[in-house]
Design a protein around this motif. Sequence first.
Motif, mmCIF file in Angstrom:
data_model
loop_
_atom_site.group_PDB
_atom_site.id
_atom_site.type_symbol
_atom_site.label_atom_id
_atom_site.label_comp_id
_atom_site.label_asym_id
_atom_site.label_seq_id
_atom_site.Cartn_x
_atom_site.Cartn_y
_atom_site.Cartn_z
ATOM 1 N N THR A 383 0.804 -1.223 0.000
ATOM 2 C CA THR A 383 0.000 0.000 0.000
ATOM 3 C C THR A 383 0.836 1.271 0.000
ATOM 4 O OG1 THR A 383 -0.131 -0.157 2.430
ATOM 5 C CG2 THR A 383 -1.982 -1.057 1.156
ATOM 6 N N ILE A 391 -6.867 7.601 1.219
ATOM 7 C CA ILE A 391 -7.467 6.307 1.582
ATOM 8 C C ILE A 391 -6.953 5.903 2.959
ATOM 9 C CG2 ILE A 391 -7.624 3.865 0.962
ATOM 10 C CD1 ILE A 391 -7.288 4.758 -1.973
ATOM 11 N N LYS A 392 -7.864 5.551 3.835
ATOM 12 C CA LYS A 392 -7.504 5.285 5.227
ATOM 13 C C LYS A 392 -6.849 3.923 5.388
ATOM 14 C CE LYS A 392 -9.336 5.494 9.935
ATOM 15 N NZ LYS A 392 -10.551 5.666 10.782
ATOM 16 N N ILE A 399 -5.559 -1.579 4.342
ATOM 17 C CA ILE A 399 -6.663 -0.701 3.976
ATOM 18 C C ILE A 399 -7.884 -1.055 4.809
ATOM 19 C CG2 ILE A 399 -8.156 0.085 2.097
ATOM 20 C CD1 ILE A 399 -5.970 -0.852 0.140
ATOM 21 N N GLU A 400 -8.468 -0.056 5.445
ATOM 22 C CA GLU A 400 -9.663 -0.283 6.246
ATOM 23 C C GLU A 400 -10.900 -0.242 5.344
ATOM 24 O OE1 GLU A 400 -9.846 2.433 9.506
ATOM 25 O OE2 GLU A 400 -7.980 1.712 10.407
ATOM 26 N N VAL A 401 -11.718 -1.297 5.412
ATOM 27 C CA VAL A 401 -12.958 -1.346 4.633
ATOM 28 C C VAL A 401 -14.108 -1.742 5.551
ATOM 29 C CG1 VAL A 401 -11.792 -1.932 2.463
ATOM 30 C CG2 VAL A 401 -12.605 -3.774 3.962
ATOM 31 N N THR A 407 -13.957 1.609 0.995
ATOM 32 C CA THR A 407 -12.994 2.392 1.761
ATOM 33 C C THR A 407 -13.689 3.665 2.232
ATOM 34 O OG1 THR A 407 -12.154 3.705 -0.096
ATOM 35 C CG2 THR A 407 -11.179 1.512 0.243
ATOM 36 N N ASN A 408 -12.932 4.565 2.821
ATOM 37 C CA ASN A 408 -13.489 5.845 3.264
ATOM 38 C C ASN A 408 -13.681 6.833 2.119
ATOM 39 O OD1 ASN A 408 -10.527 5.920 3.204
ATOM 40 N ND2 ASN A 408 -10.738 8.023 3.941
ATOM 41 N N VAL A 419 -6.521 -5.896 2.919
ATOM 42 C CA VAL A 419 -7.521 -5.177 3.710
ATOM 43 C C VAL A 419 -7.618 -5.707 5.132
ATOM 44 C CG1 VAL A 419 -8.885 -4.791 1.620
ATOM 45 C CG2 VAL A 419 -9.557 -6.632 3.190
#
Length: 549
Positions: A383, A391-392, A399-401, A407-408, A419
């Motif tokens: 990433t 993108i958080k 990656i936060e989903v 995503t955010n 993720v």
Amino acid sequence: MALANWLTPVEPECDNDDSPAVEEILGRIEDVPPGTKKMFEVRDRKVLVINDEGRIYAINGLCSHYNFSLENGTYAKGRIRCPLHGACFNVRSGDIEDYPGFDSLHSYVVTVNDGNLIIKTTEKKLGSDRRIRHLPKMKQCNDRPVVIIGGGVATATFIEHSRLNGLITPILVISEESLPPYDRVLLSKKPAATGEDIRLRKDDAFYEERNVKFLLKTSVIAVNHKSREVSLSNGETVVYSKLIIATGGNVRKLQVPGSDLKNICYLRKVEEANIISNLHPGKHVVCVGSSFIGMEVASALAEKAASVTVISNTPEPLPVFGSDIGKGIRLKFEEKGVKFELAANVVALRGNDQGEVSKVILENGKELDVDLLVCGIGVTPATKFLEGSGIKLDNRGFIEVDEKFRTNISYIFAMGDVVTAPLPLWDIDSINIQHFQTAQAHGQHLGYTIVGKPQPGPIVPYFWTLFFFAFGLKFSGCNQGSTKEYTNGDPETGTFIRYFLKKDKVVAVAAGGPSSVASQFAEIFKKGIEVTLKDLKNSSDHTWGHLLL
């Protein structure tokens, strides 16, 4: 006994199937009493017949993943789950509903006439053990493409399910790989396999028919969500309507003196597996790392190498399962001639006059001869290119989903190993799981949510590891936060079941040997059935299929 004479499968017929009809007697209805299943053979094709309390179903008898027999699979209310790796099929349609694997099975009409089980099908349907699900005719669409970064198994599964669910937007896959998606699981188990051997879809026409294009040997270096475009390593930019990030991980590399010597290998791509395979015959091989990759590579190379040594920084290999299970696996490896350095750490590497690695120096001062060093010491999320994208990411870089893999940032999704995502059945808000089957499940679920359809049931993690193509482990569920273990069998012999419990309820199962408990629990978890510590103590045989009837 009242019997339904026949049940028509819901599978559509093979496209353009004008092949001759086949009508043959399989056997007698008494061969398959209610609540049982039995394998028959028709023109050298294995057909599994299931009698579900008078309803007769028939499908191909081999799992489409690795051709394992389904006869001893877990059957539950219209679904059968492979006892090997947990793939699950709808017995009415033959459709694959849970992973691993891709292809569905044929289902067959079976009638009961004068006590005879009679199969009615065609020569074409009997010509193979599997089928690709029918794709509705694609409509023309000139929208900006859905761009997917990464060409692994999550991407392949998303493509199939999004198209089956009616997504008509063009799809562009940008991948650092040299090939379309392939079975990465085999890299550590069968490193000699070529990319063409292990491609998930060997015919390029499959993707062409689905309006999918690949941009290979190319990486994304930046994402601009405001203009909805990605910048490529070749200097070009690509616009997207929606963006999906499925970049997986990058191998973690040794950081010790000498780590830049020749013949030090890492394993992520098929070309790297082939290099390892070509170099190892007759050589002294050292595998750094005793988790799945290191152990699987050691087992794959042991037959032809002069020697194989595994360096484990823990007291026993495969520490996630417990030291007793790790010891049992180690003893089996040692029977095959593999050596171990336990609770050991590499502090330096030395080379010969040709700049090739020749010595491994351990923290305790011991030196090992080495011609080929294979490192399997984990991965980091791929990433870095997302820095500054908005993108958080979590503090580890994943990656936060959310539960829909959003995503955010609007119109940007992510899936697979890269993720950290919710796992609702375990009341876990966010977790990173790096396994083939889970990545496939992510791709499947996103293939529904991206077109606004509800997801096809909860995700149940399932994974396996196989050594010497002879023994291994299967795991179902999630043991994060577990507080207690209960073991049936003897881990040191390799035949055991280990239950992980939280608040005296089973949340995960690990099994070695012939047991199908892991696949049974995959279905038990899926259906929300509770198994308690009391149930474990009261069980005489530790088989749980009765809970699914």
